[in-house]
Design an enzyme around this catalytic site. Structure first.
Site, mmCIF file in Angstrom:
data_model
loop_
_atom_site.group_PDB
_atom_site.id
_atom_site.type_symbol
_atom_site.label_atom_id
_atom_site.label_comp_id
_atom_site.label_asym_id
_atom_site.label_seq_id
_atom_site.Cartn_x
_atom_site.Cartn_y
_atom_site.Cartn_z
ATOM 1 N N GLU A 45 1.072 -1.687 0.110
ATOM 2 C CA GLU A 45 -0.030 0.250 0.444
ATOM 3 C C GLU A 45 0.444 0.967 0.432
ATOM 4 O O GLU A 45 2.135 1.165 1.041
ATOM 5 C CB GLU A 45 -0.587 0.131 1.586
ATOM 6 N N LYS A 114 -9.397 3.703 -2.880
ATOM 7 C CA LYS A 114 -10.007 2.538 -2.075
ATOM 8 C C LYS A 114 -11.136 2.732 -1.140
ATOM 9 O O LYS A 114 -11.516 4.081 -1.258
ATOM 10 C CB LYS A 114 -8.663 2.974 -0.615
ATOM 11 N N CYS A 175 -5.902 -3.619 1.677
ATOM 12 C CA CYS A 175 -5.700 -3.625 2.971
ATOM 13 C C CYS A 175 -6.680 -4.039 4.222
ATOM 14 O O CYS A 175 -7.389 -4.419 3.823
ATOM 15 C CB CYS A 175 -5.086 -2.575 3.787
ATOM 16 N N SER A 356 20.662 -1.817 34.114
ATOM 17 C CA SER A 356 20.505 -2.301 35.570
ATOM 18 C C SER A 356 20.759 -3.925 36.232
ATOM 19 O O SER A 356 20.861 -3.572 37.449
ATOM 20 C CB SER A 356 18.703 -1.384 36.179
ATOM 21 N N GLY A 358 18.173 -5.866 35.939
ATOM 22 C CA GLY A 358 16.425 -6.403 35.721
ATOM 23 C C GLY A 358 16.223 -7.164 34.331
ATOM 24 O O GLY A 358 16.419 -7.239 33.669
#
Length: 701
Positions: A45, A114, A175, A356, A358
């Site tokens: 598209e 479209k 689409c 960190s 984490g």
């Protein structure tokens, strides 16, 4: 015999307004399609200008440059003897439409606007375009003079029509029309159209690929036919990543499949199919229903054949089984491809990440490592464009990446920013992970900067704030946490700008963020802390998915350091340690678990629940673990946190869009940021329901 057709569809890594690059990628796809014997080539598209032009669609320059590119395509010898289907905005009667332009041998056959626009999620097509609201109707479109000079045509058909070649009939969808309850392919199939095409700019979300595949299969299962699906790929300039997955189907079976994630700018898939298979399928299954009551489609006659009379020995493509990737694989590949596009197109020399130790920052680090893995593989596979991009990034024309860890060391800097509240555990986890992925790792202590800022405040105000554990108030406690977080953001940008300068190398680094979607939803981060970065690869991913992703990385990439990351409780480490151990955890601070947040987030966004509706739904799903009053408390606590902190989403770092309940304020989740945080009416409704339930329970006892 003239019954077999070879068709091509493609995925292109187009970039909004990059007309030079876009036209080269379009021409390359047509060249590949012709080399594979295709007589029809379908593109994504708006592939001429790129789908993500946004408000640039308002500009007359965008329309002008699209026609200039179309002129170049029409004149190119590459586009001869093949029907080319490209996308661009076109203004007709002063109304702007999202269009497909189909041309053959320097003649425009049809401009198809479209009809059903996408206006949900991240899509805002009604802002820039109008839908063509006249089914099976065409008008004359007057071509610009520059196009007239090439084609010799003054006007061409504009509207909802189909192409009729010597051997078959082709109809277009664009689409969102595939996703709509009134998809054009239904009426086209009933009117005898045999080949359907769909040009898409469908962006990636976790667990979405199967929806596309099922829709394409369904489109041709009902009434038979051949379906070509083209999709954009890559980052075309914003938070979205378009994930390819171009495909070709016949009579409900997928026969050709494109990749979902790759670093190839141009990917073309072709299939040779027998038109008689469509006719036989319809003759047996659909014949009683093929009578068409509506106005038939106007057929644009094309003096051209998609088939060849000498095709008897031409083999046809057979059905393939689509293998879907797990969400963990999608997180590993999608954001990594997005990062690569962003890096090579931004002109920067690499990334810097505050690491960190984490789950969140480790996830961002693993995505960068996955990017390096994909880059090395692409170079081994002979991708010249990727090799040129790498050499430009590292400023070495002779460099050839062989091993991901070595490339990671050139492109990626990680930085552990310790304070007096940091533990040795997190420091060691960050160091070990950095060593295993090969990043250039730095250790920085921020205490001096934090004390300097507090010293300035104390000198002016005459007071020194204290943590809660040292006798301070909640306001003091929060301010002391925030100043640490914000110092880290300042230092991250300082190191990103000057790291390479200090090493005598050119360029700067992009700062990566690592706040997940659940923390953004509740505002569990400091405004202008390390969540404030240039881009964030995990901002659209939930904590639960990130944990599963790290487990995948630990096994797939043999990153054993991740096992200790996963075993540790999530913590910001902004409050003083207790006997050297972390006393602060994220879930305790938030007042709910990450698992609960994922459920609440989906109810808020996907199910469109306000406080009362959310309470009513959770009463059922959480009835085994929570009483009505406990559910009410959690819902109230969430909405209070959400509304108090919603202002943070107005400045949140641009994040990879991956989750359908993301709270991104830019265009996906449009909400106020100044709320009445008491939610008095809504909470009274909840309290009324709770009292009714408790009263009924008391009576039954």
């Amino acid at each position: 015999m003239g019954r077999k057709v070879t068709l091509a569809t493609c995925s292109l890594n187009q970039w909004a307004l990059d007309f030079d690059g876009n036209v080269l990628r379009i021409l390359k796809s047509i060249e590949i399609a012709k080399a594979n014997g295709a007589k029809y080539r379908l593109g994504p598209e708006l592939d001429i200008c790129g789908y993500g032009c946004a408000d640039h669609f308002y500009e007359s320059d965008t329309l002008l440059h699209c026609f200039q590119v179309l002129k170049q395509l029409l004149e190119s010898p590459v586009t001869q003897d093949i029907i080319c289907d490209v996308g661009m905005p076109v203004m007709h009667h002063n109304v702007r439409y999202n269009c497909r332009v189909l041309f053959l041998n320097k003649k425009i056959l049809l401009i198809r606007p479209k009809m059903l626009l996408a206006n949900h999620g991240n899509n805002r097509e009604f802002r820039w375009f109008s839908p063509w609201s006249q089914p099976r109707h065409i008008e004359e479109y007057f071509l610009p003079r520059m196009i007239q000079d090439v084609t010799g045509q003054v006007t061409v058909p504009f509207g909802d029509a189909v192409l009729s070649t010597k051997d078959t009939c082709i109809g277009s969808e664009i689409c969102a029309e595939l996703w709509n309850a009134r998809s054009p392919h239904v009426d086209m199939g009933l009117d005898g159209i045999e080949i359907f095409t769909n040009s898409s700019a469908s962006y990636h979300e976790l667990r979405k690929a199967d929806q596309r595949v099922n829709l394409v299969k369904s489109a041709t299962t009902k009434s038979g036919g051949i379906y070509l699906f083209a999709n954009q790929k890559g980052c075309d300039g914003d938070r979205l990543y378009y994930d390819g997955c171009s495909m070709i189907a016949i009579n409900g079976d997928i026969v050709a499949q494109g990749t979902q994630f790759s670093l190839d700018d141009v990917e073309v898939i072709t299939a040779t199919l027998d038109l008689e298979d469509v006719r036989s399928y319809r003759g047996e299954r659909c014949h009683p229903h093929m009578e068409y009551e509506h106005k038939p489609y106007q057929r644009i006659k094309v003096d051209f054949s998609l088939s060849d009379c000498k095709d008897i020995f031409l083999p046809t493509h057979q059905p393939v089984e689509w293998v879907f990737r797990s969400p963990e694989e999608e997180i590993s590949l999608g954001p990594a491809c997005w990062l690569w596009d962003y890096l090579r197109r931004s002109g920067q020399a690499g990334f810097l990440l505050p690491l960190s130790g984490g789950v969140d920052s480790s996830s961002s680090a693993c995505i960068v490592y996955s990017m390096c893995v994909q880059v090395c593989q692409a170079v081994r596979d002979g991708n010249v464009q990727v090799l040129e991009d790498v050499q430009r990034l590292v400023c070495d024309a002779s460099y050839r990446p062989e091993e991901p860890r070595e490339l990671c060391g050139r492109l990626f800097t990680t930085c552990y920013m310790a304070s007096e509240n940091s533990s040795e555990d997190t420091r060691n986890r960050a160091k070990e992970l950095a060593a295993q992925i090969g990043s250039n790792h730095l250790n920085v202590n921020i205490d001096m900067a934090v004390k300097g800022l507090l010293g300035i405040f104390s000198m002016v105000m005459g007071k020194w704030p204290k943590f809660r554990v040292n006798g301070g108030s909640s306001r003091e406690n929060l301010a002391l946490q925030n100043v640490q977080a914000r110092v880290r953001m300042i230092l991250a940008y300082l190191f990103a700008q000057l790291c390479l300068w200090a090493q005598g190398k050119p360029g700067g680094l992009l700062v990566l963020g690592s706040a997940n979607v659940d923390e953004s939803l509740t505002g569990y981060f400091t405004k202008y802390d390390c969540s404030s970065a240039d881009i964030n690869p995990i901002g659209g991913v939930s904590k639960m998915d990130l944990k599963r992703f790290l487990q995948y990385c630990a096994e797939h990439f043999q990153l054993t350091a991740l096992k200790s990351v996963l075993a540790a409780p999530p913590t910001a480490e902004l409050e003083p340690l207790t006997e050297g151990q972390v006393s602060q955890t994220d879930e305790a601070d938030m007042g709910m678990t990450y698992s609960e947040l994922s459920v609440i987030g989906r109810l808020r966004k996907i199910s469109k629940c306000g406080p009362y509706s959310m309470f009513c739904k959770l009463i059922q799903s959480w009835r085994e673990t929570c009483s009505p009053s406990q559910v009410a408390a959690k819902v109230k606590h969430f909405f209070k946190m959400y509304s108090v902190n919603r202002h943070k989403m107005t400045t949140v770092t641009p994040s990879y869009h991956a989750e359908s309940y993301g709270p991104d304020d830019n265009r996906f989740d449009l909400r106020p940021f100044l709320y009445n945080t008491r939610w008095s009416w809504q909470f009274r409704c909840i309290d009324h329901e709770v009292s009714m339930m408790e009263g009924e329970y008391a009576e039954s006892v």
